[in-house]
Design a protein around this motif. Structure first.
Motif, mmCIF file in Angstrom:
data_model
loop_
_atom_site.group_PDB
_atom_site.id
_atom_site.type_symbol
_atom_site.label_atom_id
_atom_site.label_comp_id
_atom_site.label_asym_id
_atom_site.label_seq_id
_atom_site.Cartn_x
_atom_site.Cartn_y
_atom_site.Cartn_z
ATOM 1 N N GLY A 284 -62.461 87.118 -77.525
ATOM 2 C CA GLY A 284 -62.393 87.389 -76.066
ATOM 3 C C GLY A 284 -61.315 88.122 -75.323
ATOM 4 N N LEU A 285 -61.390 88.163 -74.209
ATOM 5 C CA LEU A 285 -60.585 88.892 -73.297
ATOM 6 C C LEU A 285 -59.324 88.083 -73.296
ATOM 7 C CD1 LEU A 285 -62.513 89.750 -69.998
ATOM 8 C CD2 LEU A 285 -62.192 91.315 -71.918
ATOM 9 N N THR A 286 -58.130 88.877 -73.271
ATOM 10 C CA THR A 286 -56.698 88.338 -73.623
ATOM 11 C C THR A 286 -56.549 87.502 -72.146
ATOM 12 O OG1 THR A 286 -55.972 89.714 -74.773
ATOM 13 C CG2 THR A 286 -54.277 88.482 -73.647
ATOM 14 N N GLU A 287 -56.160 86.230 -72.062
ATOM 15 C CA GLU A 287 -55.900 85.455 -71.033
ATOM 16 C C GLU A 287 -54.433 84.800 -71.360
ATOM 17 O OE1 GLU A 287 -58.741 82.750 -69.800
ATOM 18 O OE2 GLU A 287 -60.373 84.252 -69.350
ATOM 19 N N GLU A 288 -53.360 84.886 -70.546
ATOM 20 C CA GLU A 288 -52.039 84.350 -70.751
ATOM 21 C C GLU A 288 -51.997 82.918 -70.232
ATOM 22 O OE1 GLU A 288 -49.050 86.974 -69.810
ATOM 23 O OE2 GLU A 288 -50.209 88.828 -70.014
ATOM 24 N N VAL A 289 -50.824 82.470 -70.533
ATOM 25 C CA VAL A 289 -50.440 80.932 -70.203
ATOM 26 C C VAL A 289 -50.248 81.129 -68.738
ATOM 27 C CG1 VAL A 289 -48.599 79.071 -70.297
ATOM 28 C CG2 VAL A 289 -49.413 80.472 -72.420
ATOM 29 N N PRO A 290 -50.891 80.205 -67.861
ATOM 30 C CA PRO A 290 -50.540 80.257 -66.504
ATOM 31 C C PRO A 290 -49.135 79.678 -66.108
ATOM 32 C CG PRO A 290 -51.985 78.338 -67.000
ATOM 33 C CD PRO A 290 -51.738 79.107 -68.290
ATOM 34 N N ALA A 291 -48.470 80.432 -64.967
ATOM 35 C CA ALA A 291 -47.399 80.475 -64.576
ATOM 36 C C ALA A 291 -46.977 78.932 -64.155
ATOM 37 C CB ALA A 291 -46.959 81.263 -63.241
ATOM 38 N N VAL A 292 -48.037 78.141 -63.712
ATOM 39 C CA VAL A 292 -47.809 76.829 -63.420
ATOM 40 C C VAL A 292 -48.933 75.887 -64.053
ATOM 41 C CG1 VAL A 292 -48.080 75.017 -61.370
ATOM 42 C CG2 VAL A 292 -47.186 77.370 -60.804
ATOM 43 N N ASP A 293 -48.242 74.925 -64.809
ATOM 44 C CA ASP A 293 -49.385 73.967 -65.599
ATOM 45 C C ASP A 293 -50.184 73.489 -64.622
ATOM 46 O OD1 ASP A 293 -47.574 74.189 -67.670
ATOM 47 O OD2 ASP A 293 -46.504 72.200 -67.246
#
Length: 398
Positions: A284-293
Motif C-alpha cells: 500500500g501507500l506509506t503511512e507513518e506512525v501518528p504524532a499522537v496515539d
C-alpha cells in the motif's frame, strides 16, 4: 552465477559450465567438450548418488541448465535456437543425452519448457501449440523409452499427482510451454500445475530412496521474472512459496546428514522506502506512525504533496509518463496499489527492470553449514557442497 555455484569456476557471462577459454558463440563440439567443467550434479552422479532438478522456470533456462549442460550460449535451449551449421547440442537435447552416470542418476526433472522438447510437427496437449524442434525428435518420449519401465513423463497436475514416488524410478514433468505460472496465477492454469513445494516434496521422496544420498537443485525462478516485470506482489508471493518449499525440504530431511543451502544469484533494484507504521500494507501507500496515539494514520507525502508506495523500483516498466499525465509523478491516492496487476513506480523508464549489484543473502543448515558465513564469493558455494557431498575427496577426476 550458476556455473560458479555448481562448478567452483567463474565462467563468462552467458555461458553454462564451460571455462573462460570458450569463445562466445563457440559451435565446435570438440572445443565445448574440451572446455567443459564438471558440475556438482555430474560429480554426485559419478559417485553413485541420485540427483534431481526442479524449477518454476523452463528446465532449459540458465540456472537449472547449468547443472547438466555445457554451452557457450545460454539461449541455445532448442535446436531451432542454434545458428545455421552450428554443431553443438542444444540444451534440451543435452538433458536427454547426458553421460551414462547422469542418465542413471538423474531421477527427477520438473519445471517448464515443454515445447523445447517437442518437434515442430507436434502440438503439445495443453494449449495446442507446436513444438520448437527442427530435428523431428520428441525428447519427452525419448526420456521415457531410454529409462526403463518405471519412467514417466507428465505435463499436468493430474499426471503429477498420479506419479507415485515409491513406484516411479524416473519422473520428467514439463508443465508449461515456457516458464511455469506465477504462484499468484497457478490456480487458474488450464491443466493445473504443482506448486514449487509439491514438486520439491515429490523430488525428495524419489531421491531419498537412494541409500547413497542425493543432490537436488530447486529454483524459484519466477521471482526474478516478476521483478523484471516491475510486479512486486507476484515476486513476493513466489518468494513466500520458495520459503514453503525450503521448509518442506527441511522437514523431510535430517540436518545431521543433509546440507541445505538457500541463496540467490543476484539482487534486483527493488526498494523499501519511507517510515510505514506497523501493520501498514506492504503493497500500500506509506503511512507513518501518528504524532499522537490514537489518531488515524494518513499517507505520507513527497515534496510535491503526493503519496507514495512503500515498495518501488529504481528502473523498469512501472515508470509513468510525466508528460502524458501532466504532472511530475502520478497521484496514487485513488489507485489500488494492492491490485495484482499494479506495477510499482520506477525511477528510470525501462521495458524490463534490471538486476542490481549488492550482496545477496545465503543461509545453510546441516553438515558443513559452518562454512557458510559472512561475505562469500559465488564459487565458494560449490566447494562447500562438494565437501559435504564427497568429504575427503580432492580433484574432479577421482
Amino acid at each position: 552465477t550458476m556455473p560458479a555455484m555448481v562448478t567452483g569456476y567463474k565462467a563468462r557471462e552467458g555461458m553454462l559450465s564451460v571455462n573462460h577459454l570458450t569463445a562466445r558463440g563457440e559451435c565446435n563440439p570438440a572445443v565445448i567438450a574440451k572446455n567443459s567443467l564438471p558440475t556438482i550434479l555430474e560429480q554426485a552422479a559419478k559417485a553413485g548418488k541420485a540427483t534431481g532438478v526442479v524449477s518454476t522456470a523452463r528446465i532449459t533456462h540458465a540456472t537449472p541448465a547449468a547443472t547438466y549442460s555445457h554451452t557457450s550460449v545460454r539461449d541455445w535451449e532448442a535446436d531451432s535456437n542454434l545458428p545455421a551449421g552450428c554443431g553443438v547440442k542444444d540444451i534440451a537435447r543435452q538433458l536427454i543425452e547426458v553421460t551414462p552416470d547422469v542418465k542413471k542418476s538423474l531421477k527427477v526433472v520438473l519445471g517448464g519448457g515443454r515445447t523445447y522438447f517437442l518437434p515442430k510437427t507436434v502440438a503439445e496437449p495443453e494449449y495446442g501449440a507446436k513444438g520448437r524442434r527442427n530435428d523431428g525428435r520428441d525428447l519427452t518420449a525419448e526420456w521415457v523409452s531410454t529409462r526403463g519401465a518405471n519412467a514417466k513423463y507428465v505435463w499436468d497436475k493430474q499426471g503429477f499427482d498420479a506419479a507415485d514416488p515409491w513406484k516411479t524410478d524416473y519422473l520428467f514433468g514439463l508443465f508449461e510451454n515456457s516458464h511455469m505460472q506465477y504462484e499468484a496465477d497457478r490456480a487458474k492454469d488450464k491443466a493445473g500445475e504443482p506448486s514449487l513445494t509439491e514438486m520439491t516434496e515429490k523430488a525428495v521422496k524419489m531421491l531419498k530412496k537412494d541409500k547413497d544420498g542425493f543432490f537436488l537443485h530447486v529454483e524459484a525462478g519466477r521471482i526474478d521474472h516478476a521483478h523484471h516485470a516491475g510486479n512486486a506482489q507476484r515476486a513476493l508471493l513466489d518468494a513466500i512459496e520458495l520459503s514453503k518449499a525450503v521448509k518442506k525440504a527441511y522437514e523431510m530431511t535430517n540436518p545431521e546428514d543433509t546440507l541445505i543451502i538457500v541463496t540467490a544469484d543476484h539482487s534486483h533494484v527493488f526498494t523499501i522506502a519511507g517510515y510505514p507504521h506497523r501493520g501498514n500494507d506492504i503493497l500500500g501507500l506509506t503511512e507513518e506512525v501518528p504524532a499522537v496515539d490514537g489518531q488515524p494514520t494518513a499517507p505520507s507525502k513527497d515534496n510535491l504533496g503526493l503519496p507514495y508506495t512503500t515498495l518501488g523500483y529504481a528502473n523498469g516498466p512501472g515508470w509513468r509518463d510525466a508528460v502524458a499525465s501532466g504532472q511530475k509523478r502520478p497521484d496514487l491516492s485513488a489507485v489500488d496499489t494492492t491490485d495484482l496487476e499494479f506495477l510499482q513506480e520506477a525511477t528510470v523508464p525501462l521495458g524490463s527492470e534490471t538486476h542490481a549489484g549488492e550482496d545477496v543473502g545465503i543461509y545453510a543448515s546441516g553438515p558443513r553449514a559452518h562454512l557458510v558465513h559472512g561475505s562469500m564469493e559465488q564459487n565458494w558455494i560449490y566447494h562447500v557442497m562438494r565437501n559435504a557431498l564427497l568429504p575427503g575427496r580432492q580433484g574432479d577426476d577421482d
